[in-house]
Design a protein around this motif. Sequence first.
Motif, PDB file in Angstrom:
ATOM      1  N   TYR A  15     -13.468   1.511  10.738  1.00  0.00           N
ATOM      2  CA  TYR A  15     -12.339   1.289  11.365  1.00  0.00           C
ATOM      3  C   TYR A  15     -11.468   2.565  11.814  1.00  0.00           C
ATOM      4  CZ  TYR A  15      -8.837  -2.143  13.316  1.00  0.00           C
ATOM      5  OH  TYR A  15      -7.801  -2.775  14.087  1.00  0.00           O
ATOM      6  N   PRO A  17      -7.783   3.327  11.838  1.00  0.00           N
ATOM      7  CA  PRO A  17      -6.306   3.189  11.873  1.00  0.00           C
ATOM      8  C   PRO A  17      -5.558   4.484  11.936  1.00  0.00           C
ATOM      9  CG  PRO A  17      -7.274   3.036   9.423  1.00  0.00           C
ATOM     10  CD  PRO A  17      -8.583   3.216  10.471  1.00  0.00           C
ATOM     11  N   GLN A  50       0.214   0.085  11.276  1.00  0.00           N
ATOM     12  CA  GLN A  50      -1.139   1.401  11.302  1.00  0.00           C
ATOM     13  C   GLN A  50      -1.215   1.928  10.047  1.00  0.00           C
ATOM     14  OE1 GLN A  50      -3.513   2.297  13.946  1.00  0.00           O
ATOM     15  NE2 GLN A  50      -2.790   0.224  14.754  1.00  0.00           N
ATOM     16  N   LEU A  53      -2.568  -0.533   7.330  1.00  0.00           N
ATOM     17  CA  LEU A  53      -3.980  -0.621   7.337  1.00  0.00           C
ATOM     18  C   LEU A  53      -4.957   0.067   6.384  1.00  0.00           C
ATOM     19  CD1 LEU A  53      -4.594  -0.662  11.403  1.00  0.00           C
ATOM     20  CD2 LEU A  53      -5.097  -2.808   9.801  1.00  0.00           C
TER      21      LEU A  53
END
Length: 194
Positions: A15, A17, A50, A53
């Motif tokens: 992911y 972020p 953000q 995360l």
Amino acid sequence: MTLPFTRMLSGPLDYTPGIFDITWFPEQSPEDPHGADNDGTRVHTTRAHQIALYPVLLSGVQMLADVPENYRGAPEFEFLRAVPATWDDTRVVDGAVGDYISVARRSGEQWFVGTLTDERARTVEVPLDFLGAGSYVARFYTDSPETDLEDNPDAVAVTSERVDATTTVRARMTSGSGHAMWIVPAGGSERRNP
């Protein structure tokens, strides 16, 4: 708000972020009509989301997803610089699938706590009973009073206070937002205190 409850069940996930320029999207230049079209697409979270995360999502190869210029001069960037990619302990503090989650992760003597909400504004109680004995300093990365998902998603407040294992933090979040904490033992000359 389902990734921590689904993809992470089998281990780390990939992911990206850390987007700080939340409202960026390409603009079409009159000189280059075949360039990028401005379709209004943007990251649909706040900057505090953000940041939070990083401790919530487990990724063995953590990274920064934005361009360097967007981090320059942002006080909250210190959290991203400090957060490790590996952990010694993980505690899921609270959560409801699809709604919100709060995760605390420890590296050495430092704790990093991330709390996320979906499109609903909410306050989540985050008890710090996972801390050991003694006093700690917590640095908070939260929504500013003027943070708004649609009109001002980049606003972040950075504050600090003393906490201990009896403290319960009220993580207040606007819609699509988050709340992050960096907690270190109080005192000690060799520690990187927030």
